[in-house]
Design an enzyme around this catalytic site. Structure first.
Site, PDB file in Angstrom:
ATOM      1  N   LYS A  79       0.862  -1.178   0.000  1.00 56.59           N
ATOM      2  CA  LYS A  79       0.000   0.000   0.000  1.00 56.59           C
ATOM      3  C   LYS A  79       0.899   1.229   0.000  1.00 56.59           C
ATOM      4  CE  LYS A  79      -3.860   2.060   2.621  1.00 56.59           C
ATOM      5  NZ  LYS A  79      -4.784   1.889   3.768  1.00 56.59           N
ATOM      6  N   SER A 154      -9.748   2.072   2.672  1.00 54.10           N
ATOM      7  CA  SER A 154      -8.812   2.825   1.867  1.00 54.10           C
ATOM      8  C   SER A 154      -7.781   1.934   1.147  1.00 54.10           C
ATOM      9  CB  SER A 154      -8.073   3.847   2.732  1.00 54.10           C
ATOM     10  OG  SER A 154      -7.272   3.184   3.696  1.00 54.10           O
ATOM     11  N   SER A 178     -10.077  -0.367   6.844  1.00 54.25           N
ATOM     12  CA  SER A 178      -9.456  -0.283   5.518  1.00 54.25           C
ATOM     13  C   SER A 178      -8.765  -1.537   5.002  1.00 54.25           C
ATOM     14  CB  SER A 178      -8.467   0.879   5.470  1.00 54.25           C
ATOM     15  OG  SER A 178      -9.185   2.071   5.316  1.00 54.25           O
TER      16      SER A 178
HETATM   17  N1  GLN Z   1     -13.387   4.368   6.049  1.00 50.93           N
HETATM   18  C1  GLN Z   1     -12.774   4.756   7.271  1.00 50.93           C
HETATM   19  C2  GLN Z   1     -12.330   6.206   7.178  1.00 50.93           C
HETATM   20  O1  GLN Z   1     -12.581   6.790   6.208  1.00 50.93           O
HETATM   21  C3  GLN Z   1     -11.620   3.864   7.627  1.00 50.93           C
HETATM   22  C4  GLN Z   1     -10.397   4.148   6.836  1.00 50.93           C
HETATM   23  C5  GLN Z   1      -9.201   3.346   7.284  1.00 50.93           C
HETATM   24  O2  GLN Z   1      -9.321   2.312   7.940  1.00 50.93           O
HETATM   25  N2  GLN Z   1      -8.027   3.849   6.952  1.00 50.93           N
HETATM   26  O3  GLN Z   1     -11.733   6.747   8.056  1.00 50.93           O
END
Ligand code: GLN
Length: 492
Positions: A79, A154, A178
């Site tokens: 990532k 994400s 995410s």
């Molecule tokens: N969707 C969640 C957010 O927008 C989690 C994102 C994540 O785990 N990085 O914060």
């Protein structure tokens, strides 16, 4: 061989050891696939072809000497939130469009030390804020199961790359879902470890008390192999925990499903917006686990309604503090011709950050500001403790807790959900991070549009082996994790 991308990590490891193919052949195979197929999926931000082949040759030499790590020569994608020395690390942001880190994240260093070959860096929501990967400065990534749909986020690039067979495994990070949600949207297995199990050093910080890296792969077995490489204490991360690391691969059959008590939180299945197909598939998967000997126990998790508001105060508060370092002075994007220092700060940040990141910085700064700090931030921290206690109470009576990973399957790119609609989609994943617990997503079938559905299993602290083992045994008894999207069947 034309089908090297169909092999599991164990098969790749054995094939390399027995010299059925070399790491160079394997790496070239993946690079060819990326060149041909990724223009449609758009999972990679940076492909490091040249470097990958150098690493592959080094792995081949180590394999020949007979002193190679189990994963030596196997490719992976990182990532683009993990810092990689000499290779761009963007976090999906214009702010870091040209950022080259002077050091490797610990996860990256450990992968290198094990002889894994880095294919490149994969797309993500900007600074890991989002659930679709659409907020990336580099554009949206397609879901391999339906390219006009989001892969989730994400860690959407990680999920899409593995689901399209453009990498056999990938790293992801999970601050509020995410790893689990994109794994669910793309039909993969993804593990969010206990907070402190995987080093956060060199992982660009979103919300430091919630961030945790982990593996994304086809199966629990593949995840276990990568966990064996990346888990462990790191003196460079003060929140990483100095606790013995399990051999996750050796433990894959270590948990008895017979007699296992699986908690089913009543509140989770009454959530408005829970898709009927998702609910049905989750219930079928639980039935399967019951057939395998598990005992389903209805439980209460009374704090469910507090998850979204609590997370969406704490995460932005921490983000507003973490992202203050991007000021146009030391590194990252700098605006043209600033007239003075204030102009430099203001314009660098307004031009360098996208809309969602700016929204979170504003919310977080507000929640931390004098006069609101007690009412919002401190209150959220107190509720966070209650959420954790709710889980600990549940674990007095059950071994693991089952839930959907997301209330829906993947939706269309450009569906343009309002921020609050999008945040509500995180209902099943956020509490795990607030409590610091481990949780896993496993693919369990498809909805009426042939899009993958996932089951989430939440464990008590340090139960990564148990979660991987349960899913591994489920995967020995089912074949959902072996299903491939049509695009993954394409040959390069
Ligand atoms: N969707 C969640 C957010 O927008 C989690 C994102 C994540 O785990 N990085 O914060």
């Amino acid at each position: 061989m034309t089908d090297l991308h169909r092999l599991s990590i164990r098969e790749l490891s054995e094939g390399l050891k027995q010299a059925q193919f070399s790491s160079r052949e394997l790496t070239e195979h993946y690079l060819k696939r990326i060149a041909k197929i990724d223009p449609k999926v758009k999972s990679y931000v940076t492909v490091t072809a040249e470097q990958a082949l150098i690493e592959a040759d080094a792995a081949d030499a180590a394999l020949k000497s007979g002193h190679a790590h189990a994963l030596a020569g196997i490719p992976l994608a990182h990532k683009d939130i993990f810092c990689t020395q000499g290779i761009k690390t963007t976090a999906g942001s214009k702010m870091l469009d040209n950022f080259i880190s002077p050091y490797d994240a610990t996860v990256v260093a450990k992968a290198k030390a094990a002889g894994l070959v880095t294919l490149g860096k994969v797309n993500m929501d900007e600074f890991a804020m989002g659930s679709t990967s659409e907020s990336s400065y580099f554009g949206a990534t397609g879901n391999p199961w339906a390219l006009d749909h989001v892969p989730g986020g994400s860690s959407g690039g990680s999920a899409a790359a593995v689901a399209a067979d453009l990498a056999p495994i990938a790293t992801g990070t999970d601050t509020g879902g995410s790893i689990r949600q994109p794994a669910s949207f793309c039909g993969l297995t993804g593990l969010k470890p206990t907070y402190g199990r995987v080093s956060r050093f060199g992982m660009i910080a979103y919300a430091s008390s919630l961030d945790q890296g982990g593996p994304m792969a086809r199966s629990a077995e593949d995840c276990a192999y990568l966990m064996n490489v990346i888990a462990g204490h790191d003196a460079k991360d003060s929140t990483s925990v100095n606790k013995e690391v399990d051999d996750y691969v050796a433990n894959l059959n270590g948990t008895a499903v017979k007699g296992l008590r699986i908690g089913i939180p009543k509140q989770y299945f009454n959530v408005a917006g829970l898709d009927a197909d998702v609910k049905a598939r989750v219930e079928e998967s639980l039935k399967k686990l019951e057939e395998m000997g598990a005992i389903l126990v209805e439980i209460d998790l009374n704090m469910t309604e507090a998850y979204v508001p609590t997370y969406y105060l704490i995460a932005p508060a921490e983000a507003s503090s973490n992202l203050s370092r991007f000021d146009g002075v030391r590194y990252g994007y700098r605006c043209e011709n600033p007239v003075d220092l204030m102009d430099l700060y203001k314009r660098s940040r307004s031009e360098g950050f996208g809309a969602e990141v700016q929204r979170r910085i504003l919310i977080g700064t507000y929640a931390l500001s004098a006069g609101y700090y007690d009412a919002y931030y401190v209150k959220a921290q107190k509720v966070r403790r209650l959420i954790q206690q709710d889980f600990l109470k549940a674990f007095e009576n059950v071994d693991v807790i089952a839930a959907p990973s997301a209330p829906t399957t993947a939706y269309k790119i450009g569906a343009n959900l309002s921020p609050t609609e999008m945040y509500l989609g995180d209902i099943y994943t956020l509490a795990v991070n607030l409590a610091g617990l481990p949780a896993i997503n496993a693919p369990i079938g498809f909805d009426k549009d042939s899009l993958p559905v996932g089951l989430q299993l939440i464990g008590n602290y340090w139960s990564e082996s148990q979660l991987l083992s349960i899913v591994h045994q489920y995967q020995q008894n089912t074949d959902w994790h072996t299903k491939r999207a049509a695009i993954a069947e394409e040959n390069a």
